[in-house]
Design a protein around this motif. Sequence first.
Motif, PDB file in Angstrom:
ATOM      1  N   MET A   1      83.285  -4.071 -35.585  1.00  0.00           N
ATOM      2  CA  MET A   1      82.531  -4.602 -34.440  1.00  0.00           C
ATOM      3  C   MET A   1      83.422  -5.273 -33.406  1.00  0.00           C
ATOM      4  SD  MET A   1      79.312  -6.255 -36.520  1.00  0.00           S
ATOM      5  CE  MET A   1      78.528  -6.800 -35.006  1.00  0.00           C
ATOM      6  N   THR A   2      84.752  -5.188 -33.577  1.00  0.00           N
ATOM      7  CA  THR A   2      85.620  -5.792 -32.577  1.00  0.00           C
ATOM      8  C   THR A   2      85.575  -4.995 -31.277  1.00  0.00           C
ATOM      9  OG1 THR A   2      87.492  -4.532 -33.474  1.00  0.00           O
ATOM     10  CG2 THR A   2      87.164  -6.780 -34.286  1.00  0.00           C
ATOM     11  N   ASP A   3      86.004  -5.627 -30.196  1.00  0.00           N
ATOM     12  CA  ASP A   3      85.994  -5.033 -28.859  1.00  0.00           C
ATOM     13  C   ASP A   3      84.586  -4.588 -28.462  1.00  0.00           C
ATOM     14  OD1 ASP A   3      87.103  -4.349 -26.425  1.00  0.00           O
ATOM     15  OD2 ASP A   3      87.636  -2.320 -27.048  1.00  0.00           O
ATOM     16  N   SER A   4      83.611  -5.441 -28.768  1.00  0.00           N
ATOM     17  CA  SER A   4      82.224  -5.184 -28.385  1.00  0.00           C
ATOM     18  C   SER A   4      81.596  -6.500 -27.937  1.00  0.00           C
ATOM     19  CB  SER A   4      81.425  -4.578 -29.543  1.00  0.00           C
ATOM     20  OG  SER A   4      81.331  -5.499 -30.609  1.00  0.00           O
ATOM     21  N   TYR A   5      80.451  -6.391 -27.293  1.00  0.00           N
ATOM     22  CA  TYR A   5      79.754  -7.600 -26.856  1.00  0.00           C
ATOM     23  C   TYR A   5      79.315  -8.452 -28.045  1.00  0.00           C
ATOM     24  CZ  TYR A   5      79.595  -5.673 -22.122  1.00  0.00           C
ATOM     25  OH  TYR A   5      79.937  -5.185 -20.889  1.00  0.00           O
ATOM     26  N   LEU A   6      78.942  -7.779 -29.139  1.00  0.00           N
ATOM     27  CA  LEU A   6      78.489  -8.526 -30.316  1.00  0.00           C
ATOM     28  C   LEU A   6      79.609  -9.339 -30.942  1.00  0.00           C
ATOM     29  CD1 LEU A   6      76.147  -5.946 -32.091  1.00  0.00           C
ATOM     30  CD2 LEU A   6      75.496  -7.996 -30.811  1.00  0.00           C
ATOM     31  N   SER A   7      80.840  -8.887 -30.802  1.00  0.00           N
ATOM     32  CA  SER A   7      81.950  -9.627 -31.397  1.00  0.00           C
ATOM     33  C   SER A   7      82.136 -10.994 -30.749  1.00  0.00           C
ATOM     34  CB  SER A   7      83.245  -8.819 -31.269  1.00  0.00           C
ATOM     35  OG  SER A   7      83.599  -8.644 -29.906  1.00  0.00           O
ATOM     36  N   VAL A   8      81.691 -11.155 -29.513  1.00  0.00           N
ATOM     37  CA  VAL A   8      81.742 -12.454 -28.852  1.00  0.00           C
ATOM     38  C   VAL A   8      80.442 -13.221 -29.039  1.00  0.00           C
ATOM     39  CG1 VAL A   8      82.135 -13.631 -26.639  1.00  0.00           C
ATOM     40  CG2 VAL A   8      83.375 -11.535 -27.173  1.00  0.00           C
ATOM     41  N   LEU A   9      79.332 -12.515 -29.135  1.00  0.00           N
ATOM     42  CA  LEU A   9      78.026 -13.174 -29.240  1.00  0.00           C
ATOM     43  C   LEU A   9      77.770 -13.738 -30.639  1.00  0.00           C
ATOM     44  CD1 LEU A   9      75.596 -10.905 -27.184  1.00  0.00           C
ATOM     45  CD2 LEU A   9      76.101 -13.313 -26.777  1.00  0.00           C
ATOM     46  N   LEU A  10      78.018 -12.939 -31.665  1.00  0.00           N
ATOM     47  CA  LEU A  10      77.618 -13.338 -33.016  1.00  0.00           C
ATOM     48  C   LEU A  10      78.276 -14.631 -33.492  1.00  0.00           C
ATOM     49  CD1 LEU A  10      77.416  -9.915 -34.903  1.00  0.00           C
ATOM     50  CD2 LEU A  10      75.553 -11.344 -34.056  1.00  0.00           C
ATOM     51  N   PRO A  11      79.596 -14.847 -33.278  1.00  0.00           N
ATOM     52  CA  PRO A  11      80.166 -16.118 -33.748  1.00  0.00           C
ATOM     53  C   PRO A  11      79.610 -17.352 -33.048  1.00  0.00           C
ATOM     54  CG  PRO A  11      81.895 -14.489 -33.404  1.00  0.00           C
ATOM     55  CD  PRO A  11      80.644 -13.926 -32.809  1.00  0.00           C
ATOM     56  N   GLN A  12      78.926 -17.159 -31.912  1.00  0.00           N
ATOM     57  CA  GLN A  12      78.411 -18.305 -31.163  1.00  0.00           C
ATOM     58  C   GLN A  12      76.991 -18.680 -31.563  1.00  0.00           C
ATOM     59  OE1 GLN A  12      80.555 -19.698 -29.203  1.00  0.00           O
ATOM     60  NE2 GLN A  12      82.056 -18.073 -28.904  1.00  0.00           N
ATOM     61  N   VAL A  13      76.346 -17.851 -32.400  1.00  0.00           N
ATOM     62  CA  VAL A  13      74.933 -18.081 -32.701  1.00  0.00           C
ATOM     63  C   VAL A  13      74.745 -19.361 -33.521  1.00  0.00           C
ATOM     64  CG1 VAL A  13      72.941 -17.162 -33.938  1.00  0.00           C
ATOM     65  CG2 VAL A  13      74.315 -15.658 -32.481  1.00  0.00           C
ATOM     66  N   LEU A  14      75.590 -19.564 -34.509  1.00  0.00           N
ATOM     67  CA  LEU A  14      75.469 -20.748 -35.357  1.00  0.00           C
ATOM     68  C   LEU A  14      76.386 -21.842 -34.834  1.00  0.00           C
ATOM     69  CD1 LEU A  14      74.351 -22.174 -37.827  1.00  0.00           C
ATOM     70  CD2 LEU A  14      76.197 -21.169 -39.188  1.00  0.00           C
ATOM     71  N   SER A  15      75.792 -22.928 -34.392  1.00  0.00           N
ATOM     72  CA  SER A  15      76.537 -24.076 -33.888  1.00  0.00           C
ATOM     73  C   SER A  15      76.253 -25.274 -34.783  1.00  0.00           C
ATOM     74  CB  SER A  15      76.133 -24.383 -32.438  1.00  0.00           C
ATOM     75  OG  SER A  15      76.686 -25.603 -32.000  1.00  0.00           O
ATOM     76  N   PRO A  16      77.203 -25.706 -35.604  1.00  0.00           N
ATOM     77  CA  PRO A  16      76.959 -26.875 -36.461  1.00  0.00           C
ATOM     78  C   PRO A  16      76.574 -28.116 -35.662  1.00  0.00           C
ATOM     79  CG  PRO A  16      78.941 -25.710 -37.159  1.00  0.00           C
ATOM     80  CD  PRO A  16      78.529 -25.096 -35.859  1.00  0.00           C
ATOM     81  N   TYR A  17      77.204 -28.301 -34.521  1.00  0.00           N
ATOM     82  CA  TYR A  17      76.865 -29.472 -33.710  1.00  0.00           C
ATOM     83  C   TYR A  17      75.443 -29.362 -33.164  1.00  0.00           C
ATOM     84  CZ  TYR A  17      77.383 -33.214 -30.283  1.00  0.00           C
ATOM     85  OH  TYR A  17      77.225 -34.377 -29.557  1.00  0.00           O
ATOM     86  N   GLY A  18      75.012 -28.153 -32.801  1.00  0.00           N
ATOM     87  CA  GLY A  18      73.644 -27.952 -32.338  1.00  0.00           C
ATOM     88  C   GLY A  18      72.630 -28.239 -33.429  1.00  0.00           C
ATOM     89  N   VAL A  19      72.907 -27.777 -34.651  1.00  0.00           N
ATOM     90  CA  VAL A  19      72.009 -28.060 -35.778  1.00  0.00           C
ATOM     91  C   VAL A  19      71.950 -29.557 -36.050  1.00  0.00           C
ATOM     92  CG1 VAL A  19      71.602 -27.646 -38.223  1.00  0.00           C
ATOM     93  CG2 VAL A  19      72.427 -25.789 -36.770  1.00  0.00           C
ATOM     94  N   TYR A  20      73.093 -30.217 -35.963  1.00  0.00           N
ATOM     95  CA  TYR A  20      73.144 -31.666 -36.173  1.00  0.00           C
ATOM     96  C   TYR A  20      72.281 -32.396 -35.139  1.00  0.00           C
ATOM     97  CZ  TYR A  20      75.009 -36.409 -35.890  1.00  0.00           C
ATOM     98  OH  TYR A  20      75.122 -37.770 -35.813  1.00  0.00           O
ATOM     99  N   LEU A  21      72.424 -32.051 -33.862  1.00  0.00           N
ATOM    100  CA  LEU A  21      71.621 -32.693 -32.821  1.00  0.00           C
ATOM    101  C   LEU A  21      70.138 -32.404 -33.006  1.00  0.00           C
ATOM    102  CD1 LEU A  21      73.711 -32.151 -29.540  1.00  0.00           C
ATOM    103  CD2 LEU A  21      73.445 -34.250 -30.868  1.00  0.00           C
TER     104      LEU A  21
END
Length: 301
Positions: free
Chosen positions: A157-177
Motif C-alpha cells: 500500500m505504499t505510494d498511495s493515498y491510503l499510506s498517508v491516510l491510514l496512519p493518521q486515523v488513530l490519534s492517542p492524543y485525540g482519544v485522550y482528549l
Amino acid sequence: MSTLAVRKTRPAAGTTPGTAQGPPRRRRTALVPTLTLALGALYCLLPVVWVVVAATKSGSELFSTFTFLPGTGFTDNVGDLSAYRDGVYWRWMANSALYAGLGALLSTAVSAVSGYALATYRFRGREALFNVLLAGVLMPPVILAVPQYLLLAEAGMTDSYLSVLLPQVLSPYGVYLARIYAAAAVPADVVEAGRMDGAGEWRIFTRVALPMMVPGLVTVFLFQFVAVWNNFLLPYIMLSDDEKFPITLGLHTLLEQGANTPALYTLVITGAFFAVLPLVALFLVVQRFWSLDLLSGAVKS
C-alpha cells in the motif's frame, strides 16, 4: 472615663476615598507576564509577517529591498506559481486538503467513539488500555514512521493515498482528549435515563452524548487537521509519485530545486503564504465553538 481619639488618615492626592491602594511594586510586577507574552507573540508572528511581505516581492526585490518593505510582484508570483508544471502546486494543496480533512474527520470519529467508551463503560483492563494510550501520546511520531512504512510495504500500500491516510486515523492524543471531555460533559444520569427509556447504546451515543461532546471534538479535529497538514516525514517516506505529494513535501522539492534555480525562491515563499491561509481560516471558524464551550462551562459551574 477617658476617650481615645482616633486619627483618620487622609487619602493620597489623586485617589478616591474608600478604595484600597495597591503597592506600586505589584503593578510593576504585573507588567512582567504581559511583556513576556508580547515578546512570545512577536517571536511567533514575525516569521508569518515576513512570509506575507516577501510573497509580494519579485525575484529582484527579494534580496535587494528592506526585509519588511512590500514589493510589487505578488500578481506575477501567483501567476508563475500556477503555471509551474501545469499547476502542480494546486494539486499539492488539494492533496493536503484530502489528507488533512478526511484524516482529521476519521480520527475525530475514532476518538469520539473510543473516548466515550473509556469514559462511560466499566470493563476489565480499561485503565491499562488508557495507560497504553497515554504512552502513545508521549511517543514521538518520528519513531513510528519507519515501522508504519514497513507494515504498509508488506501490504503493498505504499505510494498511495491510503499510506498517508491510514496512519493518521488513530490519534492517542485525540482519544485522550475525547475521554477527558466525555467524562466531564456527559452526565452518567443522562446515559442511565436513556437506557431506562429503552434506547440502544449506539442511539444514546449519537443522539445524547455526541451533541454534548461537540466542542471537545472540534478541538480534536483542529489539532489533528493541523498535525496532518504540517506532517512532512510520513509522506516523505511513503510517497514517491510527486502527483500525490502534500503541500509540505511539494514545497520541499521546490526549495531543493531553488538551490540551482534561485528564481524558484519566490515560488516557494508565495506557496508558503497560501499554505498558511487554510490553517488561519480553520482557526477563525472553530474559535466560536471554543467560545460556546467556555460559556457552557461558566453556566454549569
